[in-house]
Design a protein around this motif. Structure first.
Motif, PDB file in Angstrom:
ATOM      1  N   VAL A 164       0.845  -1.198   0.000  1.00  0.00           N
ATOM      2  CA  VAL A 164       0.000   0.000   0.000  1.00  0.00           C
ATOM      3  C   VAL A 164       0.881   1.249   0.000  1.00  0.00           C
ATOM      4  O   VAL A 164       0.666   2.199  -0.760  1.00  0.00           O
ATOM      5  CB  VAL A 164      -0.935   0.012   1.233  1.00  0.00           C
ATOM      6  CG1 VAL A 164      -1.692   1.333   1.315  1.00  0.00           C
ATOM      7  CG2 VAL A 164      -1.913  -1.165   1.168  1.00  0.00           C
ATOM      8  N   VAL A 168       1.133   4.285  -2.765  1.00  0.00           N
ATOM      9  CA  VAL A 168       0.924   5.700  -2.438  1.00  0.00           C
ATOM     10  C   VAL A 168       2.151   6.512  -2.838  1.00  0.00           C
ATOM     11  O   VAL A 168       2.038   7.583  -3.454  1.00  0.00           O
ATOM     12  CB  VAL A 168       0.598   5.865  -0.930  1.00  0.00           C
ATOM     13  CG1 VAL A 168       0.546   7.340  -0.558  1.00  0.00           C
ATOM     14  CG2 VAL A 168      -0.719   5.175  -0.597  1.00  0.00           C
ATOM     15  N   GLU A 172       2.333   9.547  -5.694  1.00  0.00           N
ATOM     16  CA  GLU A 172       2.896  10.885  -5.468  1.00  0.00           C
ATOM     17  C   GLU A 172       4.007  11.192  -6.464  1.00  0.00           C
ATOM     18  O   GLU A 172       4.085  12.305  -7.000  1.00  0.00           O
ATOM     19  CB  GLU A 172       3.443  10.983  -4.035  1.00  0.00           C
ATOM     20  CG  GLU A 172       2.333  11.007  -2.987  1.00  0.00           C
ATOM     21  CD  GLU A 172       2.859  10.933  -1.563  1.00  0.00           C
ATOM     22  OE1 GLU A 172       2.069  11.177  -0.633  1.00  0.00           O
ATOM     23  OE2 GLU A 172       4.060  10.624  -1.368  1.00  0.00           O
ATOM     24  N   ARG A 223     -12.245  17.475  -2.540  1.00  0.00           N
ATOM     25  CA  ARG A 223     -11.145  16.986  -1.734  1.00  0.00           C
ATOM     26  C   ARG A 223      -9.795  17.480  -2.269  1.00  0.00           C
ATOM     27  O   ARG A 223      -8.889  17.816  -1.506  1.00  0.00           O
ATOM     28  CB  ARG A 223     -11.175  15.462  -1.688  1.00  0.00           C
ATOM     29  CG  ARG A 223     -10.540  14.885  -0.458  1.00  0.00           C
ATOM     30  CD  ARG A 223     -10.734  13.386  -0.406  1.00  0.00           C
ATOM     31  NE  ARG A 223     -12.017  12.980   0.128  1.00  0.00           N
ATOM     32  CZ  ARG A 223     -12.300  12.952   1.415  1.00  0.00           C
ATOM     33  NH1 ARG A 223     -11.403  13.351   2.298  1.00  0.00           N
ATOM     34  NH2 ARG A 223     -13.476  12.552   1.836  1.00  0.00           N
ATOM     35  N   ALA A 240      -2.679  17.261  -6.905  1.00  0.00           N
ATOM     36  CA  ALA A 240      -3.346  16.622  -5.767  1.00  0.00           C
ATOM     37  C   ALA A 240      -4.479  15.727  -6.262  1.00  0.00           C
ATOM     38  O   ALA A 240      -4.671  14.600  -5.780  1.00  0.00           O
ATOM     39  CB  ALA A 240      -3.872  17.690  -4.808  1.00  0.00           C
ATOM     40  N   THR A 243      -3.015  12.532  -7.714  1.00  0.00           N
ATOM     41  CA  THR A 243      -2.569  11.627  -6.648  1.00  0.00           C
ATOM     42  C   THR A 243      -3.768  10.894  -6.068  1.00  0.00           C
ATOM     43  O   THR A 243      -3.753   9.676  -5.871  1.00  0.00           O
ATOM     44  CB  THR A 243      -1.884  12.428  -5.524  1.00  0.00           C
ATOM     45  OG1 THR A 243      -0.925  13.307  -6.091  1.00  0.00           O
ATOM     46  CG2 THR A 243      -1.205  11.495  -4.539  1.00  0.00           C
ATOM     47  N   MET A 244      -4.801  11.670  -5.807  1.00  0.00           N
ATOM     48  CA  MET A 244      -6.009  11.122  -5.190  1.00  0.00           C
ATOM     49  C   MET A 244      -6.611  10.000  -6.032  1.00  0.00           C
ATOM     50  O   MET A 244      -6.992   8.951  -5.535  1.00  0.00           O
ATOM     51  CB  MET A 244      -7.003  12.277  -5.098  1.00  0.00           C
ATOM     52  CG  MET A 244      -7.945  12.206  -3.972  1.00  0.00           C
ATOM     53  SD  MET A 244      -8.548  13.878  -3.702  1.00  0.00           S
ATOM     54  CE  MET A 244      -7.348  14.444  -2.552  1.00  0.00           C
ATOM     55  N   VAL A 247      -4.522   6.816  -5.886  1.00  0.00           N
ATOM     56  CA  VAL A 247      -4.532   6.072  -4.616  1.00  0.00           C
ATOM     57  C   VAL A 247      -5.915   5.471  -4.347  1.00  0.00           C
ATOM     58  O   VAL A 247      -6.062   4.512  -3.602  1.00  0.00           O
ATOM     59  CB  VAL A 247      -4.114   7.015  -3.453  1.00  0.00           C
ATOM     60  CG1 VAL A 247      -4.333   6.367  -2.107  1.00  0.00           C
ATOM     61  CG2 VAL A 247      -2.652   7.419  -3.613  1.00  0.00           C
ATOM     62  N   ASP A 248      -6.910   6.001  -4.992  1.00  0.00           N
ATOM     63  CA  ASP A 248      -8.305   5.612  -4.716  1.00  0.00           C
ATOM     64  C   ASP A 248      -8.533   4.103  -4.877  1.00  0.00           C
ATOM     65  O   ASP A 248      -8.050   3.504  -5.832  1.00  0.00           O
ATOM     66  CB  ASP A 248      -9.221   6.375  -5.694  1.00  0.00           C
ATOM     67  CG  ASP A 248     -10.668   6.376  -5.233  1.00  0.00           C
ATOM     68  OD1 ASP A 248     -11.268   5.283  -5.191  1.00  0.00           O
ATOM     69  OD2 ASP A 248     -11.187   7.456  -4.921  1.00  0.00           O
ATOM     70  N   PRO A 249      -9.259   3.504  -3.922  1.00  0.00           N
ATOM     71  CA  PRO A 249      -9.508   2.054  -4.045  1.00  0.00           C
ATOM     72  C   PRO A 249     -10.315   1.699  -5.299  1.00  0.00           C
ATOM     73  O   PRO A 249     -10.231   0.574  -5.776  1.00  0.00           O
ATOM     74  CB  PRO A 249     -10.300   1.717  -2.771  1.00  0.00           C
ATOM     75  CG  PRO A 249     -10.873   3.009  -2.304  1.00  0.00           C
ATOM     76  CD  PRO A 249      -9.884   4.059  -2.718  1.00  0.00           C
ATOM     77  N   ARG A 250     -11.070   2.642  -5.834  1.00  0.00           N
ATOM     78  CA  ARG A 250     -11.823   2.351  -7.064  1.00  0.00           C
ATOM     79  C   ARG A 250     -10.880   2.132  -8.231  1.00  0.00           C
ATOM     80  O   ARG A 250     -11.234   1.511  -9.227  1.00  0.00           O
ATOM     81  CB  ARG A 250     -12.788   3.501  -7.371  1.00  0.00           C
ATOM     82  CG  ARG A 250     -13.982   3.544  -6.430  1.00  0.00           C
ATOM     83  CD  ARG A 250     -14.788   4.829  -6.597  1.00  0.00           C
ATOM     84  NE  ARG A 250     -14.033   6.001  -6.124  1.00  0.00           N
ATOM     85  CZ  ARG A 250     -14.528   7.236  -6.050  1.00  0.00           C
ATOM     86  NH1 ARG A 250     -15.770   7.464  -6.447  1.00  0.00           N
ATOM     87  NH2 ARG A 250     -13.794   8.222  -5.595  1.00  0.00           N
ATOM     88  N   LEU A 253      -8.194  -1.270  -6.751  1.00  0.00           N
ATOM     89  CA  LEU A 253      -8.845  -2.563  -6.570  1.00  0.00           C
ATOM     90  C   LEU A 253      -9.821  -2.817  -7.708  1.00  0.00           C
ATOM     91  O   LEU A 253     -10.444  -1.892  -8.228  1.00  0.00           O
ATOM     92  CB  LEU A 253      -9.594  -2.595  -5.231  1.00  0.00           C
ATOM     93  CG  LEU A 253      -8.719  -2.380  -3.999  1.00  0.00           C
ATOM     94  CD1 LEU A 253      -9.583  -2.314  -2.745  1.00  0.00           C
ATOM     95  CD2 LEU A 253      -7.689  -3.498  -3.862  1.00  0.00           C
TER      96      LEU A 253
END
Lengths: 605, 454
Positions: A164, A168, A172, A223, A240, A243-244, A247-250, A253
């Motif tokens: 994880v 991340v 970045e 956000r 930003a 990055t978001m 990293v998002d689980p949608r 995953l």
């Protein structure tokens, strides 16, 4: 004949479970007529005793499953038996067994993560970034563990904290590396809030592989704004947001809603994702998402049409780069251990070229420029000057000058197709010597769909009398395997095949002697026939449709993210027969992507 | 090759902007006044206990692993153990310990995969090529839990290091997934922890990105906080639509993200003492020894700064067939471990055993050089060094090669041979180590009691 020989050692069957079932009539008849000659009493072949159960009318469930697997593959009785069941009899027997014991099946978990190649593919296609600080994006992530032969296997793609954290960190790093001009284009023109929302929608839908609701878009945009503060400029805000999204689980995953008892057809978006991760190691493009949204992936024809389009796309190169290298065991060849003092010139650059030679041949097949059988029959290849020099092939002057890859024919002493590739010969060797066992096992596993079972329980890894190896030829050492009957049953097959490759040293060059012994690559099969060198092995694996079945099984494993089970045997076998006839890789892909296994979810077994 | 890790006020090099903070300050939870934090720690607790597990694959050549004859109570640094001479007085040799669950138990061959999987779990891994991995939870993770629950949790729950990336063949050993052979640390029975193999990346993980300015770091962490916050709420929303049995990786994702969040809160940023000399990443030789020793130095620094208190280091993956040209072994490790009595192979095997013992010694040296209030870090650290195959040629799992190092404060009785009755579970020793770290477990793996450290 050959297929029977190759397969005869894959006999190990599921061990004794406690449950016994009644042997269905058609199966009983078939066992009596075709099997008991060899599978009777204490000397039963492969340790499979069937006379007792036939007499009792009852059989262990695990043993019956094993029988089913053989009948489904039609490889028992052996193909060289004069009297064999008809196709109709085989089919009836398998059907009858399925009515008594459900064939074992598997299903992928509802939630799995992307592997690093898929992550990097998405970053390339959505953000246009292929390198960060000069290194390929996938190198930002740790290599994935491999299961069932591939790094796409859902159960092996774990998500420990370390992983994880790397995802991340990588997000970045990618976001920071996005060129200002690309950010400048994101979200189009217009006022800041509208622009941010447009960027959130574009990136979010591409990365999450589906349409987003207004609320979802707003949440992302809000956000991102909050992350950098209201006074921040466009660039940091867009970074930003990027990055978001990464990293998002949608994104990270792959989630497919679980199925109820009867299973369910996957949604268009879910099928689109499966197609893209399979064929491109990446996310769907806008055309594929549009097809999904328009119901175009709800039919077999629709799925087939998209698969055809996708195979013609350069992104399908991932099939060579990720599937072929794992199937043929030449992935990360640069990191394999070799004896650096003996093979000084075989540096990382040369090994990269070796791997690329194999990838190039596969890519031609995947693009439809060569038939599937070219993989084991091609008498020509593409090499770099460096690799040609390694092989001892002549290098045309212009190639020598430019360093460009060129096509050339393979000299007759080398086997055709991948069997003669240095990458394969190196990958199946020990650091300082060849390994006939590894080479033989590789042929059975990758080429012939006849993976030898692991040694049976209770067999010591090394016979106690295996002393005093010094001075013996590899052939003499291999003969030790035959001193133990438990080893001999499989090793005579593996070793005979492996020894036929002895003309090729651990880095794939031809040689005439090894450790002071002249090369002898004429080997004897257990049935008394001879194999004259590796070329004869290529001919052997080319008989029947075992090669196509092996390719189908491996490609389906890669595509589905799980190991194949008994329940998959029928469709894989039928597919292999089709591809054997047509020779088209596209047919193979079509067969997989239109299968029930690919388009449906069933409950976990 | 290695830059000495000196106590204070020595050269600072190699890294861009390391901010100097005394370590007690660095450990203080963010938001607490330094004085209060320091005062909250008594002198006795200021030097925490640490544990490292060092694993080597493929067993040993028993004639080189110099176990003294029955009846003798001290061991000698001879044979492959010679490199440990300088630490003999701080190393206990254990005999009689067993991993019964590394044996076949009806599953046939696959001793290598089972051994790595069993080493710290005591469990018998499920035989699978990839689908449905099942092993046990490892002892380092029990310890990590205890540290996380303690009054002074560390930034990193645990640190997993190794010198080889995971293997690429799907089936590493007779039908077992490579995940078994490449991982000794298991967070859950289906969740291997993975490991960091690049010393530089391991360092960055512990101490933050080298070369990043404090301003850039602050800006990045501000965004990261927001990113992680969003990730958590998204994951929760997705999870709500799935049953507990289906969530699987989603829960792992959530755990990982929360862990990163927690680290942002606990993390004041810079941790190294002024003048700490850093591992010489660029200058270190690009050899196996260079890589492993650098990982050891990073680990010593992580302990020193209390970034973590428990770690694992795999000197190689189980079943590794790496040649060791540094000690003139051009054949593969696994290959020579099955020497079949061949004298040259046995000799080569012993050289690899010795080479690994040298790495163990180098790590102990790194710990010993590192001072904490003037006291050697080794003083408060227990290091278990061993594997779960005994004789590499035979693949047995009884009377395993196990050494335990530890300084004065650890209770390890250096120089002695601690004999347990033949067949005593290695898990009994794991239990004692865990207990010393504050993890009070009634049982672990197949434990049947305790094996004392001294």
């Amino acid at each position: 004949m050959a297929a029977a020989f190759l397969l005869a050692c894959g006999m190990a069957m599921g061990g004794g479970t406690a449950a016994e079932v009644v042997i269905p009539e058609p199966v009983k008849g078939m066992l009596e007529e075709h099997c008991l000659d060899c599978h009777r009493g204490r000397r039963s072949k492969g340790g499979i005793e069937l006379a007792g159960p036939v007499a009792d009318g009852r059989i262990d469930e695990g043993v019956l499953r094993g029988v089913r697997a053989r009948l489904a593959r039609r490889d028992m009785p052996p193909l060289d038996e004069p009297i064999r069941p008809t196709d109709a009899e085989y089919a009836a027997a398998v059907q009858a067994i399925d009515a008594v014991v459900a064939p074992a099946r598997r299903e992928v978990p509802s939630v799995r993560r992307l592997n690093r190649a898929q992550w990097a593919g998405a970053i390339r296609d959505v953000f246009g970034v292929e390198r960060v600080d000069g290194r390929p994006v996938d190198a930002l992530l740790p290599p994935d563990d491999v299961g069932e032969g591939f790094d796409t296997t859902a159960d092996t793609l774990a998500l420990p904290t370390l992983a994880v954290e790397r995802f991340v960190d990588a997000a970045e790093a990618v976001a920071q590396s996005l060129p200002a001009e690309a950010l400048g284009r994101a979200g189009g023109e217009g006022e800041r809030p509208a622009r941010l929302a447009a960027a959130a929608r574009a990136w979010g839908e591409a990365m999450f592989r589906r349409a987003l609701t207004e609320d979802e878009v707003r949440a992302l945009a809000d956000r991102a704004s909050a992350a950098v503060g209201p006074d921040a400029g466009w660039e940091p805000t867009a970074r930003a947001l990027a990055t978001m999204v990464m990293v998002d689980p949608r994104f990270l995953l792959r989630i497919e809603a679980p199925a109820a008892a009867d299973g369910r057809a996957l949604s268009g978006d879910e099928v689109g994702s499966r197609l893209a991760f399979f064929l491109w190691s990446s996310v769907p493009d806008s055309e594929l998402r549009a097809a999904a949204a328009g119901g175009g992936l709800d039919s077999e024809d629709g799925v087939r049409a998209q698969a055809t389009r996708m195979l013609a796309d350069p992104r399908a190169g991932s099939l060579a780069r990720r599937f072929a290298v794992q199937w043929l065991a030449v992935d990360r060849l640069e990191g394999r251990f070799i004896d650096g003092t003996r093979f000084k010139g075989v540096d990382a650059a040369l090994r990269t070229d070796m791997r690329l030679e194999t990838e190039r041949l596969f890519a031609r097949v995947a693009r439809g420029e060569a038939p599937v059988r070219a993989l084991i029959e091609a008498r020509s290849t593409e090499v770099s000057p460096r690799l040609a020099a390694h092989y001892g092939f002549p290098v045309p002057e212009d190639a020598a000058a430019s360093g460009a890859w060129f096509a050339c024919s393979v000299p007759p002493e080398r086997p055709p197709g991948v069997l003669g590739h240095a990458a394969v010969l190196l990958a199946t060797s020990n650091p300082d010597r060849t390994s006939p066992v590894k080479r033989g096992k590789w042929v059975l596993e990758a080429m012939a769909d006849a993976a030898p079972p692991p040694p049976p329980p209770g067999v010591p890894s090394i016979p106690d009398d295996a002393k005093g190896r010094a001075g013996r030829s590899i052939r003499e050492l291999m003969a030790m395997h035959r001193s133990n009957p438990d080893c001999a049953s499989c090793h005579v097959r593996m070793d005979a095949i492996g020894l036929a490759f002895e003309r090729f040293d651990p880095v794939g060059r031809t040689r005439s002697e090894a450790d002071g012994h002249a090369i002898d690559d004429v080997t004897e099969l257990p049935d008394g026939r001879t194999l004259e060198g590796a070329g004869a092995v290529a001919a052997l694996v080319g008989e029947g449709h075992g090669f196509e079945r092996s390719l189908a099984r491996h490609l389906a494993t890669y595509a589905l993210g799980r190991g194949m089970a008994d329940a998959d045997d029928p469709w894989l076998d039928a597919l292999a027969v089709r591809v054997r006839a047509s020779g088209r890789f596209e047919d193979l892909v079509h067969g997989i992507v239109t299968s029930r296994a690919f388009r449906f979810r069933d409950p976990a077994p | 090759m290695r830059a000495p890790i000196v106590d204070r006020r020595t050269v600072l090099r190699g890294i861009g902007a390391t901010i100097a903070l005394p370590w007690l300050e660095a450990m203080a939870p963010r938001g607490l006044a330094i004085g209060r934090a320091a005062a909250a720690m008594s002198a006795a607790t200021a030097r925490p206990a640490r544990t490292a597990f060092l694993f080597f694959p493929n067993g040993v050549n028993p004639s080189a692993w110099a176990t003294p004859m029955d009846g003798l109570t001290t061991w000698h640094a001879t044979g492959a153990l010679e490199p440990l001479a300088e630490f003999r007085g701080r190393i206990a040799m254990h005999t009689g310990l067993t991993h019964a669950n590394a044996a076949a138990l009806g599953d046939g061959p696959g001793d290598h995969a089972r051994s790595a999987a069993c080493f710290l779990t005591g469990a018998h891994p499920r035989k699978t090529a990839g689908d449905d991995l099942r092993n046990g939870r490892s002892i380092d993770q029990e310890i990590a839990d205890a540290v996380a629950r303690s009054a002074r949790p560390t930034r990193l729950r645990s640190l997993e290091l190794g010198s080889e990336p995971p293997m690429t063949a799907g089936n590493c050993d007779s039908g077992y997934s490579c995940a078994y052979s490449a991982n000794i640390s298991w967070k859950a029975d289906n969740l291997p922890n993975g490991k960091e193999t690049d010393p530089r990346k391991a360092f960055d993980r512990v101490f933050g990105r080298t070369g990043e300015s404090p301003e850039a770091r602050a800006a990045r962490e501000r965004v990261r906080r927001s990113v992680l916050d969003g990730a958590v709420s998204q994951a929760r929303e997705l999870g709500a639509r799935l049953g507990a049995a289906d969530r699987g990786r989603l829960d792992e994702y959530l755990d990982g993200v929360r862990d990163l969040e927690r680290r942002l809160d606990a993390d004041a940023g810079a941790h190294l003492d002024p003048g700490t000399t850093l591992p010489d990443f660029e200058g270190a030789p690009k050899t196996v020894a260079g890589r492993i020793d650098l990982l050891g130095e990073v680990l010593a620094l992580a302990f020193r700064t209390d970034a973590t208190r428990v770690a694992t280091l795999m000197l190689a993956n189980e079943g590794s067939n790496r040649p060791y040209p540094e000690v003139d072994v051009s054949s593969g490790h696994h290959d020579v471990s099955h020497h079949g009595g061949d004298a040259a192979k046995m000799e080569a095997f012993a050289r690899i055993n010795r080479f690994h013992a040298e790495r163990f010694a180098a790590f102990l040296r790194a710990l010993d050089r590192t001072r904490e209030d003037g006291v050697s870090l080794l003083d408060s650290t227990v290091v278990l060094y061993g594997g779960a195959i005994t004789d590499g040629n035979r693949h047995n799992h009884d009377d395993l090669p196990v050494l335990v190092a530890g300084g004065a404060a650890t209770g390890v009785s250096g120089g002695s041979v601690l004999r347990s009755p033949h067949g005593t579970p290695l898990c009994n020793l794991h239990l004692s180590i865990a207990e010393r770290m504050g993890a009070r477990l009634d049982r672990f793996g197949d434990s049947s009691g305790r094996v004392a450290l001294g």
